[in-house]
Scaffold this active site. Sequence first.
Site, PDB file in Angstrom:
ATOM      1  N   ARG A 189      25.987 -25.485 -26.030  1.00 32.84           N
ATOM      2  CA  ARG A 189      27.377 -25.572 -26.486  1.00 32.84           C
ATOM      3  C   ARG A 189      27.915 -26.999 -26.450  1.00 32.84           C
ATOM      4  O   ARG A 189      28.765 -27.360 -27.267  1.00 32.84           O
ATOM      5  CB  ARG A 189      28.259 -24.645 -25.643  1.00 32.84           C
ATOM      6  CG  ARG A 189      28.084 -23.203 -26.062  1.00 32.84           C
ATOM      7  CD  ARG A 189      28.950 -22.279 -25.262  1.00 32.84           C
ATOM      8  NE  ARG A 189      29.080 -20.997 -25.966  1.00 32.84           N
ATOM      9  CZ  ARG A 189      29.567 -19.909 -25.425  1.00 32.84           C
ATOM     10  NH1 ARG A 189      29.978 -19.911 -24.164  1.00 32.84           N
ATOM     11  NH2 ARG A 189      29.669 -18.795 -26.134  1.00 32.84           N
ATOM     12  N   LYS A 229      23.514  -0.712 -27.155  1.00 31.57           N
ATOM     13  CA  LYS A 229      24.350   0.464 -27.381  1.00 31.57           C
ATOM     14  C   LYS A 229      24.946   0.558 -28.770  1.00 31.57           C
ATOM     15  O   LYS A 229      25.429  -0.420 -29.325  1.00 31.57           O
ATOM     16  CB  LYS A 229      25.517   0.423 -26.401  1.00 31.57           C
ATOM     17  CG  LYS A 229      25.147   0.652 -24.958  1.00 31.57           C
ATOM     18  CD  LYS A 229      26.412   0.463 -24.220  1.00 31.57           C
ATOM     19  CE  LYS A 229      26.460   0.898 -22.803  1.00 31.57           C
ATOM     20  NZ  LYS A 229      27.775   0.404 -22.297  1.00 31.57           N
ATOM     21  N   GLY A 237      24.745 -12.938 -28.512  1.00 32.63           N
ATOM     22  CA  GLY A 237      24.311 -13.761 -27.384  1.00 32.63           C
ATOM     23  C   GLY A 237      22.853 -13.540 -27.021  1.00 32.63           C
ATOM     24  O   GLY A 237      22.076 -14.488 -26.887  1.00 32.63           O
TER      25      GLY A 237
HETATM   26  P1  ADP Z   1      23.451  -9.218 -28.492  1.00 31.42           P
HETATM   27  O1  ADP Z   1      23.926  -9.949 -27.260  1.00 31.42           O
HETATM   28  O2  ADP Z   1      22.438 -10.011 -29.262  1.00 31.42           O
HETATM   29  O3  ADP Z   1      24.576  -8.721 -29.330  1.00 31.42           O
HETATM   30  P2  ADP Z   1      23.209  -6.727 -27.058  1.00 31.42           P
HETATM   31  O4  ADP Z   1      23.999  -7.305 -25.936  1.00 31.42           O
HETATM   32  O5  ADP Z   1      23.834  -5.690 -27.882  1.00 31.42           O
HETATM   33  O6  ADP Z   1      22.654  -7.921 -28.001  1.00 31.42           O
HETATM   34  O7  ADP Z   1      21.869  -6.062 -26.480  1.00 31.42           O
HETATM   35  C1  ADP Z   1      20.919  -6.782 -25.750  1.00 31.42           C
HETATM   36  C2  ADP Z   1      20.159  -5.876 -24.819  1.00 31.42           C
HETATM   37  O8  ADP Z   1      19.625  -4.751 -25.477  1.00 31.42           O
HETATM   38  C3  ADP Z   1      18.978  -6.604 -24.214  1.00 31.42           C
HETATM   39  O9  ADP Z   1      19.221  -6.829 -22.847  1.00 31.42           O
HETATM   40  C4  ADP Z   1      17.807  -5.652 -24.427  1.00 31.42           C
HETATM   41  O10 ADP Z   1      16.966  -5.500 -23.308  1.00 31.42           O
HETATM   42  C5  ADP Z   1      18.502  -4.341 -24.739  1.00 31.42           C
HETATM   43  N1  ADP Z   1      17.615  -3.429 -25.472  1.00 31.42           N
HETATM   44  C6  ADP Z   1      16.982  -3.636 -26.628  1.00 31.42           C
HETATM   45  N2  ADP Z   1      16.194  -2.576 -26.947  1.00 31.42           N
HETATM   46  C7  ADP Z   1      16.314  -1.679 -25.948  1.00 31.42           C
HETATM   47  C8  ADP Z   1      15.749  -0.407 -25.685  1.00 31.42           C
HETATM   48  N3  ADP Z   1      14.879   0.151 -26.532  1.00 31.42           N
HETATM   49  N4  ADP Z   1      16.113   0.221 -24.543  1.00 31.42           N
HETATM   50  C9  ADP Z   1      16.993  -0.345 -23.687  1.00 31.42           C
HETATM   51  N5  ADP Z   1      17.569  -1.541 -23.890  1.00 31.42           N
HETATM   52  C10 ADP Z   1      17.237  -2.213 -24.993  1.00 31.42           C
HETATM   53 MG    MG Z   2      24.693  -9.227 -25.376  1.00 33.53          MG
END
Ligand code: ADP
Ligand code: MG
Length: 398
Positions: free
Chosen positions: A36, A203, A355
């Site tokens: 950043r 989620k 993130g």
């Molecule tokens: P971002 O920050 O890129 O928006 P999220 O915060 O929504 O992404 O999700 C990230 C998390 O999702 C990671 O910690 C990852 O381990 C989890 N994740 C991905 N696939 C699975 C899965 N099949 N089961 C449980 N958790 C998962």
């Molecule tokens: Mg996240």
Amino acid sequence: MAKKTIRDIQVKGKKVLVRVDFNVPLKNGEISDENRIVQALPTIEYILTQGGKAIVFSHLGRVKDESDKASNSLAVVAKRLSELLNKEVTFVPETRGKVLEDAINKLKDGEILMFENTRFEDLNGKKESKNDPELGKYWASLGDVFVNDAFGTAHRDAASNVGIAANIKDTVAGFLLEKEINFIGGTLENPERPFVAILGGAKVSDKIEVIKNLLKVADKVLIGGGMAYTFFKAQGYEIGNSLLEADKVDLAKELLELANGKIVLGEDVITAKAFDPESEKNVRNVTGIPADEMGMDIGPRTIALFESFIATAKTVVWNGPLGVFEFPRFAEGTRSIAQAITEIKDQATTIIGGGDSAAAVIQFGLADGFTHISTGGGASLEYLEGKLLPGIECVDNK
Ligand code: ADP
Ligand code: MG
């Protein structure tokens, strides 16, 4: 609406208030990721070479009581900024008052100071985070013009962005904010097609609005990660111990109907018996996930299917890892898809907003293969949802 940028104003001889997002992760008092700070350098360097007097500020962490101050001081960030700029940065350990005002008045053209964490004002009745009108007015009084370059905070209305903008004549975007507006905002408004969106993460409930918005503008929406299992359930498959949001199954059904074939969920998954980095991995058809296993990643046929859509895309927007990439054994899907996106770099605009997805790609050493990796977590998510972000709205229109 096109926004004014720092190129549209004169900064020479002016006191330029510069809101950056230096909310960097600290481990044992050391900066563990300086991205950043690096991303804000072009704006600061431009102001200084144009002969402006830069007054730089940011929030850092959460400040709930006095004891949070020591661990959330921006002093360490000012020091690093000075090293990166190769220039003295005066750090003022105050957020208001005579010491700060005197330091600002002493600045010569082309000099820079940074003041303390804007959230120290939260000890005073959440003044920063709740956009207290007195605080925004006070900070605005310290400068002649306002440059907002803090995309990571653009989804919040704080005294240090919206509050200042309301009390100063000129508010313009810095280069980083401009880049985020052009890449995320511009792409959603007018994407080159085919436009492939890739969504993952933990989620469904975190991503409902993103899915809905991307269904409106993308040609395909590829879904993996933890949230895919609620969709598999909605399709009537058994998903064993995979992540499930039971109260979102009906919504997933609705989204699948609404999508009219745009949503692609894949054919196979990688499962494990336990949520454990050492757990043995199996490849399963989505129609045959055993009751005692859980989905951890997308499977090889799904990777190939997703890659076939990516190969011809002209625009890719990616939010959310496709598996539990923190465990190397279950990072294959996320890594393969990241790799596939880097391969179309010359023909497509490829953007990561999120993130954890950004962290994954940086961890794989593939960051250079993307057109743009957003510096905002929450902000990029809300931008992808199609929301108007207060930190962008407060910038003057052209
Ligand atoms: P971002 O920050 O890129 O928006 P999220 O915060 O929504 O992404 O999700 C990230 C998390 O999702 C990671 O910690 C990852 O381990 C989890 N994740 C991905 N696939 C699975 C899965 N099949 N089961 C449980 N958790 C998962
Ligand atoms: Mg996240």
